[in-house]
Design an enzyme around this catalytic site. Sequence first.
Site, short mmCIF file in Angstrom:
data_model
loop_
_atom_site.label_atom_id
_atom_site.label_comp_id
_atom_site.label_asym_id
_atom_site.label_seq_id
_atom_site.Cartn_x
_atom_site.Cartn_y
_atom_site.Cartn_z
N LYS A 1 2.86 -2.16 -7.37
CA LYS A 1 4.22 -2.06 -7.89
C LYS A 1 5.21 -2.88 -7.09
O LYS A 1 6.00 -3.63 -7.63
CB LYS A 1 4.65 -0.59 -7.92
CG LYS A 1 6.06 -0.36 -8.45
CD LYS A 1 6.17 -0.78 -9.89
CE LYS A 1 7.55 -0.54 -10.45
NZ LYS A 1 7.70 -1.12 -11.80
N ASN B 1 1.01 -0.40 6.17
CA ASN B 1 1.40 -1.26 5.05
C ASN B 1 2.12 -2.47 5.64
O ASN B 1 3.00 -2.32 6.48
CB ASN B 1 2.34 -0.50 4.10
CG ASN B 1 2.75 -1.35 2.91
OD1 ASN B 1 2.10 -2.33 2.59
ND2 ASN B 1 3.83 -0.95 2.25
N GLY B 2 1.74 -3.67 5.21
CA GLY B 2 2.35 -4.88 5.72
C GLY B 2 1.30 -5.85 6.21
O GLY B 2 0.10 -5.71 5.91
N CYS C 1 0.83 -1.19 0.00
CA CYS C 1 0.00 0.00 0.00
C CYS C 1 0.87 1.24 0.00
O CYS C 1 2.08 1.17 0.18
CB CYS C 1 -0.91 0.00 1.22
SG CYS C 1 -1.84 -1.55 1.43
N GLU D 1 -0.23 -8.99 -17.53
CA GLU D 1 -0.33 -7.97 -16.49
C GLU D 1 -1.24 -6.81 -16.86
O GLU D 1 -2.01 -6.33 -16.03
CB GLU D 1 1.07 -7.40 -16.18
CG GLU D 1 1.96 -8.29 -15.34
CD GLU D 1 3.30 -7.64 -15.09
OE1 GLU D 1 3.75 -7.66 -13.95
OE2 GLU D 1 3.91 -7.12 -16.05
N HIS E 1 5.51 -30.85 -26.26
CA HIS E 1 5.24 -31.78 -25.16
C HIS E 1 3.93 -31.44 -24.44
O HIS E 1 3.84 -31.52 -23.22
CB HIS E 1 6.42 -31.79 -24.19
CG HIS E 1 7.69 -32.25 -24.81
ND1 HIS E 1 8.05 -33.59 -24.88
CD2 HIS E 1 8.67 -31.56 -25.46
CE1 HIS E 1 9.21 -33.69 -25.51
NE2 HIS E 1 9.60 -32.48 -25.87
N ARG F 1 0.94 2.06 -6.06
CA ARG F 1 1.23 1.05 -5.04
C ARG F 1 -0.04 0.37 -4.54
O ARG F 1 0.03 -0.62 -3.79
CB ARG F 1 1.96 1.69 -3.87
CG ARG F 1 3.32 2.26 -4.21
CD ARG F 1 3.95 2.90 -2.98
NE ARG F 1 4.24 1.89 -1.98
CZ ARG F 1 5.42 1.29 -1.84
NH1 ARG F 1 6.41 1.59 -2.65
NH2 ARG F 1 5.61 0.40 -0.89
N LYS G 1 4.10 -9.58 -19.42
CA LYS G 1 3.68 -8.21 -19.72
C LYS G 1 2.27 -8.20 -20.31
O LYS G 1 1.44 -7.36 -19.95
CB LYS G 1 4.66 -7.55 -20.69
CG LYS G 1 5.96 -7.14 -20.07
CD LYS G 1 5.75 -5.98 -19.08
CE LYS G 1 6.87 -5.92 -18.06
NZ LYS G 1 6.79 -6.94 -17.02
N GLU H 1 8.91 -13.20 -20.13
CA GLU H 1 8.67 -11.80 -19.81
C GLU H 1 7.62 -11.19 -20.75
O GLU H 1 6.77 -10.41 -20.31
CB GLU H 1 9.99 -11.02 -19.88
CG GLU H 1 9.87 -9.53 -19.63
CD GLU H 1 9.38 -9.18 -18.25
OE1 GLU H 1 9.08 -7.98 -18.02
OE2 GLU H 1 9.27 -10.06 -17.37
N TRP I 1 -3.93 -1.65 -1.21
CA TRP I 1 -3.99 -2.88 -2.01
C TRP I 1 -4.31 -3.99 -1.02
O TRP I 1 -3.53 -4.30 -0.14
CB TRP I 1 -2.65 -3.13 -2.70
CG TRP I 1 -2.68 -4.24 -3.70
CD1 TRP I 1 -2.96 -4.14 -5.03
CD2 TRP I 1 -2.38 -5.62 -3.46
NE1 TRP I 1 -2.86 -5.37 -5.63
CE2 TRP I 1 -2.52 -6.31 -4.70
CE3 TRP I 1 -2.03 -6.35 -2.33
CZ2 TRP I 1 -2.31 -7.67 -4.83
CZ3 TRP I 1 -1.83 -7.72 -2.46
CH2 TRP I 1 -1.97 -8.35 -3.70
#
Length: 611
Positions: free
Chosen positions: A606, A103-104, A2, A491, A507, A27, A488, A484, A74
């Site tokens: 983030k 936050n946490g 957050c 996301e 496979h 965030r 992207k 990656e 968040w």
Amino acid sequence: MCGIVAYIGTKPARDLLLEGLKRLEYRGYDSSGLAVINGKVNVARSMGRVAGLEEIVTKDAGFDGTIGIAHTRWATHGEPSERNAHPHSDDEKNGHGIQLVHNGIIENYVSLKKYLIGKGHVFTSDTDTEVLAHLIGELYDGDLERAVQSALREVTGAYAIAVVCKQEPDILVVARKGSPLLVGVGKDEYVVASDSSAIVAHTTQAFLLDDETVARLTHDSFRTTTVENVELTPEIQELEFTLEQIELGNFDHFMLKEIYEQPNTLRTCIQGRIDAASRQIVLGGVTDFENEIVKAKRILLLGQGTALHAAMIGEYLFEKLAGIPTEVEFASEFRYRNPIVEEGTIAIAVSQSGETADTLAAVQEAKRRGALTFGAVNVVGSTISRETDAGVYLRVGPEIGVASTKAFIGQVAVLTMLATYIGRRHQLSREEVSELLSSLEQIPDHIATVLEQSDHILEVTKGVVDRDNWLFLGRGTNYPVALEGALKLKEISYIHAEGMPAAEMKHGPIALIDKGMPVVIVATKGSQYEKVIGNMEEVRSRGGHVIAVATEGDTNIKAHCDDVFYVPDVPEPLQPLLTVIPLQLLAYHAAVLRGKDVDKPRNLAKSVTVE
């Protein structure tokens, strides 16, 4: 994960808090809220973006005070809702008027909550944060700083908090453990935030709070202590970036801005680290451990998400260039096994923020087991940079977009330089190093060339953006690039995508391919080029729409794909620095075409500072 911002000084707090929340919104953006003391404690909360909160408080004179705390959330405990939004307060029965943002994660909140209910406390949210607010209220005896210290001694978990109290209207108390928090020092004012982007507009001087540290702030003074009330003297430092660097400028989104910043940020990353005269790598952050590095028997690379993909490229680089056995580990899994850390092991933590909880815990575990620890992080003074024995900063500047781009380039470049640094002392000749470094110095200009294809990439994307399932394939160092690229796309556009080694497709996943399915294949010239061409034909024969990333001048590739993006010809170890660029642009254009919020993708934040 957050965003926290708090203020005490002589200016109106409301506008400064709202501005800070907007800068921290990347965030977390499930909900937001603030509390300002102005005769009494005035609190407002709102679901969704900060703009909703702004509408509530802008014309309310109750929020005109000069001390306040604010938060953008968040969700971790409790669904996104107004009642779970911060700030949270102590129980009304106490009448202390304590308000807290956090936050946490408080890991022992269940037992604490049971204890507090037994004391008669009534809870109104589902959050662990409210438990901490009630605990501070229960322990409050007229001294907010002492109550916070006492409460934190009972807490297990991670926290960054800011607390105000109606009974002490000129005091702001903040603390941290495991989640970032820094204090900006101005003239007769302090701005506290979980990220320096909320501070830099007001002051360039700040100090970071260490773990289990509490700061008591008035408008013209501060003191810092441990949670055991041992006084500390923090080091006030200059912030490492400017306000201009975190402004959007002429771009529509921060992600696009940061994609286009990559030529310059890569130049900054390598500047001064390549000795043009002797063709050597100069990494000041690791020179004190040169002997240990040269004798290393094994390298562990630890990361999550995009940083993990950069680490996977690092695995190829350390084995190819330095000849050292290397393993990549999901940081989140590493410490929950019984990891074998032999003598001569170097553990490298890869992280943009330097605060990623899983990566921090993993590198701490490796260190406990005897590994020499390095950090490859972007944020100066971050927890990982302080916890590790040595390290190299990325120097790519602040990254605001949730979907990492320029930090990935910086991570790969730093790992390339570190692998070359070790390789020169193991097996690489001076000529081999000279050729590689000369090519590395040209990469920024090559990235600029690839960016010129953005319009072409947009047109290709328009033709396939309606498809909901994609594959990304690559081999060698370009296999992590495929991962990656898929990440992207997932996301920011919410398209389901899988990345995998090109040979793995046969496979099982080949069963997914149907007519028109987009399959992005990195097919640059290299040791496995012919095999990749074979993989492309396997996709085309089943009706897949093949989009290739190929080497400039390779006209043959057009016979095997439907669309192609070209990158300049560079040595194979450096190819990921270029092949990822078209995939970043592809994901960006897909998200915009689908009408998604590129910089604030749903459910993501983030910096993941909780496990």
